[in-house]
Design an enzyme around this catalytic site. Structure first.
Site, PDB file in Angstrom:
ATOM      1  CG  ASP A 192      -1.701  -0.916   1.046  1.00 58.16           C
ATOM      2  OD1 ASP A 192      -2.057  -1.814   0.244  1.00 58.16           O
ATOM      3  OD2 ASP A 192      -2.863  -1.256   2.009  1.00 58.16           O
TER       4      ASP A 192
ATOM      5  CE  LYS B  30      -3.730  -4.218   1.176  1.00 64.26           C
ATOM      6  NZ  LYS B  30      -4.573  -3.619   2.100  1.00 64.26           N
TER       7      LYS B  30
ATOM      8  CB  CYS C 228      -2.290  -2.364   5.350  1.00 64.54           C
ATOM      9  SG  CYS C 228      -3.955  -1.520   5.272  1.00 64.54           S
TER      10      CYS C 228
END
Length: 266
Positions: free
Chosen positions: A64, A173, A206
């Site tokens: 991310d 995701k 995350c």
């Protein structure tokens, strides 16, 4: 008869463009490296646990590193957080990524985001994002980098400093964990990957969620301690400490220098 004696993980790396003799030599070289133990000095144990660290079975997963999380005008910036904390991991990640690419290791990336129609966005996640967003704006609303955390928007994409190379796997995701509602587990198993070096943002959300998911699935995990960051430094430190409990309940963590040293060891 020669090929039938090799493990499937070795066979998947043989090139169909090479001659049988070249493929046999490549397979023999791969088998030879399996007998060489290689470790990264990590906390709380030398990683991986059995010293089986090879390009064929090890992947770097960059989680991310998107404009919405660490870029000017992105989601995290608009929430009022100090984005220097989420940009701090960029240089350590670049160092490790370059080393692993050079040595032929797998490099993968993830992006968190939602479909343009928001059909994969749970109502409670949307509601929470509006509570902490600027002027009540949340996921799906228009921001300075396009609609916040929506696939295809500028803010959703990976920052230029860590841009994936052509052919590198990108996992899109909808949630915090990289395994939830994705084909990551299938991709890793197909590639023969067992060891995961995890980095990106945020350490406590995350990246940690992905590490826990991976650990439950039997992957041997190492978190890059200076290649992760959180919007709160205390949370970053706490997340690293959690990993070390019970002699590595989720795996290990190590800095970029230790990782590079371990990768280059003979």
């Amino acid at each position: 008869e020669v090929f039938s004696s090799l493990e499937l993980s070795t066979l998947t790396h043989l090139s169909l463009t090479k001659t049988p003799r070249e493929n046999m030599a490549a397979a023999a070289a791969t088998e030879a490296t399996k007998g060489t133990k290689r470790f990264i000095e990590a906390n709380p144990y030398s990683w991986p646990f059995d010293g089986d660290l090879r390009p064929e079975n090890t992947a770097l997963i960059v989680i991310d590193m998107q404009t919405d999380f660490c870029g000017k005008g992105g989601y995290v910036d608009k929430m009022g957080y100090d984005i220097s904390l989420t940009r701090k991991p960029i240089e350590p990640i670049k160092k490790v990524m370059e080393e692993m690419r050079k040595r032929g290791y797998h490099v993968m990336h993830t992006r968190e985001g939602h479909r343009p129609d928001l059909s994969d966005l749970p109502p409670n996640k949307r509601w929470r994002s509006c509570q902490i967003g600027t002027d009540g704006k949340g996921i799906g609303d228009k921001g300075p980098c396009g609609r916040i955390l929506v696939r295809g928007e500028d803010g959703w994409d990976i920052i230029p400093e860590l841009k994936p190379l052509s052919g590198e796997t990108i996992i899109d995701k909808p949630g915090k964990g990289s395994f939830y509602a994705t084909d990551l587990d299938l991709v890793l198993k197909t590639k023969g990957v067992r060891n995961l070096i995890l980095c990106g943002i945020t350490t406590d959300v995350c990246v940690h969620t992905t590490m826990r998911e991976a650990n439950d699935r039997g992957y041997e995990c190492l978190m890059l301690s200076d290649g992760t960051g959180a919007t709160d430094y205390g949370n970053h430190c706490a997340a690293l400490k959690m990993i070390t409990m019970q002699h590595g309940v989720f795996g290990t963590h190590a800095g970029s220098d230790e990782v590079i040293k371990g990768l280059s060891s003979k």
